[in-house]
Design a protein around this motif. Structure first.
Motif, PDB file in Angstrom:
ATOM      1  N   SER A 134       4.822   3.383   3.515  1.00 53.29           N
ATOM      2  CA  SER A 134       3.875   2.679   2.658  1.00 53.29           C
ATOM      3  C   SER A 134       2.547   2.579   3.380  1.00 53.29           C
ATOM      4  O   SER A 134       2.498   2.551   4.616  1.00 53.29           O
ATOM      5  CB  SER A 134       4.386   1.281   2.292  1.00 53.29           C
ATOM      6  OG  SER A 134       4.543   0.486   3.457  1.00 53.29           O
ATOM      7  N   ALA A 135       1.450   2.547   2.618  1.00 57.95           N
ATOM      8  CA  ALA A 135       0.116   2.442   3.209  1.00 57.95           C
ATOM      9  C   ALA A 135      -0.005   1.119   3.942  1.00 57.95           C
ATOM     10  O   ALA A 135       0.456   0.081   3.463  1.00 57.95           O
ATOM     11  CB  ALA A 135      -0.943   2.550   2.122  1.00 57.95           C
ATOM     12  N   ILE A 145      -4.199  -1.405  -4.304  1.00 54.99           N
ATOM     13  CA  ILE A 145      -3.518  -0.123  -4.470  1.00 54.99           C
ATOM     14  C   ILE A 145      -2.283  -0.093  -3.574  1.00 54.99           C
ATOM     15  O   ILE A 145      -2.340  -0.459  -2.412  1.00 54.99           O
ATOM     16  CB  ILE A 145      -4.454   1.048  -4.120  1.00 54.99           C
ATOM     17  CG1 ILE A 145      -5.629   1.079  -5.083  1.00 54.99           C
ATOM     18  CG2 ILE A 145      -3.705   2.381  -4.153  1.00 54.99           C
ATOM     19  CD1 ILE A 145      -6.700   2.088  -4.708  1.00 54.99           C
ATOM     20  N   GLN A 146      -1.161   0.337  -4.134  1.00 52.33           N
ATOM     21  CA  GLN A 146       0.083   0.445  -3.374  1.00 52.33           C
ATOM     22  C   GLN A 146       0.553   1.897  -3.387  1.00 52.33           C
ATOM     23  O   GLN A 146       0.594   2.525  -4.438  1.00 52.33           O
ATOM     24  CB  GLN A 146       1.160  -0.449  -3.988  1.00 52.33           C
ATOM     25  CG  GLN A 146       0.779  -1.925  -4.048  1.00 52.33           C
ATOM     26  CD  GLN A 146       1.813  -2.751  -4.789  1.00 52.33           C
ATOM     27  OE1 GLN A 146       3.004  -2.464  -4.724  1.00 52.33           O
ATOM     28  NE2 GLN A 146       1.363  -3.758  -5.505  1.00 52.33           N
ATOM     29  N   ILE A 147       0.882   2.404  -2.214  1.00 51.35           N
ATOM     30  CA  ILE A 147       1.317   3.796  -2.072  1.00 51.35           C
ATOM     31  C   ILE A 147       2.614   3.816  -1.290  1.00 51.35           C
ATOM     32  O   ILE A 147       2.688   3.228  -0.205  1.00 51.35           O
ATOM     33  CB  ILE A 147       0.256   4.629  -1.333  1.00 51.35           C
ATOM     34  CG1 ILE A 147      -1.101   4.510  -2.027  1.00 51.35           C
ATOM     35  CG2 ILE A 147       0.679   6.092  -1.243  1.00 51.35           C
ATOM     36  CD1 ILE A 147      -2.258   4.922  -1.164  1.00 51.35           C
ATOM     37  N   SER A 148       3.629   4.458  -1.815  1.00 56.37           N
ATOM     38  CA  SER A 148       4.913   4.471  -1.118  1.00 56.37           C
ATOM     39  C   SER A 148       5.642   5.796  -1.352  1.00 56.37           C
ATOM     40  O   SER A 148       5.472   6.449  -2.381  1.00 56.37           O
ATOM     41  CB  SER A 148       5.795   3.307  -1.575  1.00 56.37           C
ATOM     42  OG  SER A 148       6.084   3.394  -2.955  1.00 56.37           O
ATOM     43  N   LEU A 149       6.462   6.154  -0.370  1.00 59.52           N
ATOM     44  CA  LEU A 149       7.288   7.352  -0.429  1.00 59.52           C
ATOM     45  C   LEU A 149       8.597   7.024   0.264  1.00 59.52           C
ATOM     46  O   LEU A 149       8.602   6.485   1.376  1.00 59.52           O
ATOM     47  CB  LEU A 149       6.578   8.506   0.277  1.00 59.52           C
ATOM     48  CG  LEU A 149       7.214   9.901   0.187  1.00 59.52           C
ATOM     49  CD1 LEU A 149       7.198  10.393  -1.249  1.00 59.52           C
ATOM     50  CD2 LEU A 149       6.472  10.886   1.081  1.00 59.52           C
ATOM     51  N   SER A 150       9.713   7.291  -0.393  1.00 61.75           N
ATOM     52  CA  SER A 150      11.003   6.902   0.152  1.00 61.75           C
ATOM     53  C   SER A 150      11.383   7.723   1.371  1.00 61.75           C
ATOM     54  O   SER A 150      10.899   8.844   1.573  1.00 61.75           O
ATOM     55  CB  SER A 150      12.088   7.053  -0.915  1.00 61.75           C
ATOM     56  OG  SER A 150      12.333   8.427  -1.175  1.00 61.75           O
ATOM     57  N   LYS A 151      12.248   7.156   2.202  1.00 61.69           N
ATOM     58  CA  LYS A 151      12.758   7.860   3.381  1.00 61.69           C
ATOM     59  C   LYS A 151      13.409   9.175   2.975  1.00 61.69           C
ATOM     60  O   LYS A 151      13.215  10.205   3.642  1.00 61.69           O
ATOM     61  CB  LYS A 151      13.751   6.977   4.128  1.00 61.69           C
ATOM     62  CG  LYS A 151      14.358   7.637   5.359  1.00 61.69           C
ATOM     63  CD  LYS A 151      15.332   6.702   6.083  1.00 61.69           C
ATOM     64  CE  LYS A 151      16.603   6.494   5.264  1.00 61.69           C
ATOM     65  NZ  LYS A 151      17.618   5.705   6.009  1.00 61.69           N
ATOM     66  N   ALA A 152      14.153   9.156   1.886  1.00 62.59           N
ATOM     67  CA  ALA A 152      14.838  10.371   1.425  1.00 62.59           C
ATOM     68  C   ALA A 152      13.838  11.462   1.071  1.00 62.59           C
ATOM     69  O   ALA A 152      14.049  12.645   1.366  1.00 62.59           O
ATOM     70  CB  ALA A 152      15.726  10.045   0.227  1.00 62.59           C
ATOM     71  N   ARG A 215       5.052   7.121  -5.200  1.00 64.64           N
ATOM     72  CA  ARG A 215       4.697   6.027  -6.109  1.00 64.64           C
ATOM     73  C   ARG A 215       3.327   5.452  -5.728  1.00 64.64           C
ATOM     74  O   ARG A 215       3.098   5.088  -4.583  1.00 64.64           O
ATOM     75  CB  ARG A 215       5.760   4.927  -6.072  1.00 64.64           C
ATOM     76  CG  ARG A 215       7.142   5.432  -6.480  1.00 64.64           C
ATOM     77  CD  ARG A 215       8.150   4.305  -6.638  1.00 64.64           C
ATOM     78  NE  ARG A 215       9.458   4.813  -6.956  1.00 64.64           N
ATOM     79  CZ  ARG A 215       9.859   5.161  -8.191  1.00 64.64           C
ATOM     80  NH1 ARG A 215       9.016   5.025  -9.195  1.00 64.64           N
ATOM     81  NH2 ARG A 215      11.073   5.622  -8.401  1.00 64.64           N
ATOM     82  N   ILE A 216       2.441   5.401  -6.720  1.00 67.54           N
ATOM     83  CA  ILE A 216       1.101   4.857  -6.519  1.00 67.54           C
ATOM     84  C   ILE A 216       0.843   3.836  -7.620  1.00 67.54           C
ATOM     85  O   ILE A 216       1.007   4.125  -8.808  1.00 67.54           O
ATOM     86  CB  ILE A 216       0.028   5.962  -6.580  1.00 67.54           C
ATOM     87  CG1 ILE A 216       0.346   7.072  -5.572  1.00 67.54           C
ATOM     88  CG2 ILE A 216      -1.352   5.378  -6.307  1.00 67.54           C
ATOM     89  CD1 ILE A 216      -0.557   8.276  -5.707  1.00 67.54           C
ATOM     90  N   ALA A 217       0.462   2.624  -7.223  1.00 68.09           N
ATOM     91  CA  ALA A 217       0.159   1.563  -8.182  1.00 68.09           C
ATOM     92  C   ALA A 217      -1.275   1.103  -7.970  1.00 68.09           C
ATOM     93  O   ALA A 217      -1.695   0.862  -6.838  1.00 68.09           O
ATOM     94  CB  ALA A 217       1.125   0.384  -8.007  1.00 68.09           C
ATOM     95  N   PHE A 218      -2.023   0.996  -9.065  1.00 61.48           N
ATOM     96  CA  PHE A 218      -3.419   0.577  -8.993  1.00 61.48           C
ATOM     97  C   PHE A 218      -3.568  -0.822  -9.578  1.00 61.48           C
ATOM     98  O   PHE A 218      -2.813  -1.227 -10.473  1.00 61.48           O
ATOM     99  CB  PHE A 218      -4.311   1.520  -9.804  1.00 61.48           C
ATOM    100  CG  PHE A 218      -4.422   2.900  -9.223  1.00 61.48           C
ATOM    101  CD1 PHE A 218      -5.429   3.211  -8.340  1.00 61.48           C
ATOM    102  CD2 PHE A 218      -3.514   3.895  -9.570  1.00 61.48           C
ATOM    103  CE1 PHE A 218      -5.544   4.479  -7.805  1.00 61.48           C
ATOM    104  CE2 PHE A 218      -3.619   5.169  -9.038  1.00 61.48           C
ATOM    105  CZ  PHE A 218      -4.641   5.458  -8.151  1.00 61.48           C
ATOM    106  N   GLU A 219      -4.552  -1.544  -9.068  1.00 64.47           N
ATOM    107  CA  GLU A 219      -4.913  -2.840  -9.637  1.00 64.47           C
ATOM    108  C   GLU A 219      -6.267  -2.689 -10.319  1.00 64.47           C
ATOM    109  O   GLU A 219      -7.249  -2.263  -9.699  1.00 64.47           O
ATOM    110  CB  GLU A 219      -5.004  -3.897  -8.532  1.00 64.47           C
ATOM    111  CG  GLU A 219      -5.334  -5.283  -9.045  1.00 64.47           C
ATOM    112  CD  GLU A 219      -5.305  -6.314  -7.930  1.00 64.47           C
ATOM    113  OE1 GLU A 219      -6.372  -6.848  -7.592  1.00 64.47           O
ATOM    114  OE2 GLU A 219      -4.211  -6.550  -7.391  1.00 64.47           O
ATOM    115  N   ASN A 220      -6.334  -3.014 -11.613  1.00 66.18           N
ATOM    116  CA  ASN A 220      -7.585  -2.866 -12.342  1.00 66.18           C
ATOM    117  C   ASN A 220      -8.641  -3.815 -11.796  1.00 66.18           C
ATOM    118  O   ASN A 220      -8.383  -4.993 -11.552  1.00 66.18           O
ATOM    119  CB  ASN A 220      -7.375  -3.159 -13.831  1.00 66.18           C
ATOM    120  CG  ASN A 220      -6.532  -2.097 -14.509  1.00 66.18           C
ATOM    121  OD1 ASN A 220      -6.613  -0.923 -14.162  1.00 66.18           O
ATOM    122  ND2 ASN A 220      -5.718  -2.494 -15.468  1.00 66.18           N
ATOM    123  N   ALA A 221      -9.845  -3.285 -11.604  1.00 63.86           N
ATOM    124  CA  ALA A 221     -10.942  -4.124 -11.133  1.00 63.86           C
ATOM    125  C   ALA A 221     -11.340  -5.131 -12.206  1.00 63.86           C
ATOM    126  O   ALA A 221     -11.691  -6.274 -11.911  1.00 63.86           O
ATOM    127  CB  ALA A 221     -12.133  -3.250 -10.750  1.00 63.86           C
TER     128      ALA A 221
END
Length: 243
Positions: A134-135, A145-152, A215-221
């Motif tokens: 994760s970032a 903003i959230q960025i994640s990639l699983s171990k698998a 997985r990328i999640a954005f928060e609207n300004a």
């Protein structure tokens, strides 16, 4: 970029120092931006490695280009989405330069936070990964903003490095886009960027498709209430080479 043409990588330090001076503390116009982007593109083509000191300077050069005072200059040239096989766009070009950086081997995470962008470089350990990714930087977290990639996914894709650049001012520099699509309401309206702009690349030892999603999640300004029928949120991206 003439020195890079004739001297190749031997001129890298000179060109980086020249760009650092030329883009600092001044308003840049369209021609200035085109010349800087051309030099950075050529630098990427002739250079195989970037020192940690050079990376810091390059991050500041990229940041200087996206200073909000240069908004008019960006409107007079169109580099945001122009990309060919031999000449990547300015965002991708900076990512590629960042992958060539030689950072301290004791660090699995490198963060450079400038006025107008935040750069993260992560070593992911490929098939030996032991945890999800994760970032990490405070600047990205603060943007929502959230960025994640699983171990698998890291293991299966043998990802060795992640480059994440969060552009703090680019959403304000990018011009409004006319809403020409009949699917966009209202007709004749305009599309505005409603979050920070991020540029991400994951570098793999293989060329296979992802078996697990990034997985990328954005928060609207600016939030849009359900009662406002004239404005709607849409998730969007650009990738000039997509098929």
């Amino acid at each position: 970029s003439q020195q890079l043409e004739t001297q190749g990588a031997n001129a890298s330090e000179f060109v980086i120092n020249t760009l650092s001076s030329a883009t600092s503390n001044r308003i840049l116009y369209g021609g200035d931006i085109v010349a800087a982007v051309s030099a950075l593109t050529k630098l990427n083509q002739v250079t195989n490695t970037i020192t940690e000191s050079e990376l810091n300077k390059l991050a500041n050069i990229q940041s200087n280009l996206f200073n909000q005072q240069n908004k008019e200059g960006w409107q007079y040239q169109k580099k945001f989405c122009q990309s060919t096989k031999d000449s990547p766009d300015i965002l991708k070009n900076f990512e590629e330069l960042s992958t060539k950086a030689t950072v301290s081997p004791s660090n699995s995470f490198k963060n450079i936070n400038t006025n107008n962008l935040d750069l993260q470089i992560h070593d992911l350990n490929g098939a030996s990964a032991t945890a999800d990714f994760s970032a990490l930087s405070n600047a990205v977290k603060a943007s929502g903003i959230q960025i994640s990639l699983s171990k698998a996914a890291i293991q299966n894709g043998q990802f060795t490095k992640a480059i994440i650049v969060s552009y703090k001012t680019l959403s304000n520099i990018m011009p409004k886009t006319p809403a020409n699509s009949s699917n966009i309401n209202p007709a004749g309206g305009a599309i505005n960027t409603n979050s920070e702009v991020i540029s991400i690349s994951f570098h793999s030892l293989t060329s296979s498709n992802l078996s697990n999603p990034i997985r990328i999640a954005f928060e609207n300004a600016n939030s849009v209430g359900s009662e406002n029928s004239s404005v709607e949120n849409r998730c969007s991206f650009w990738q000039p080479t997509i098929r």
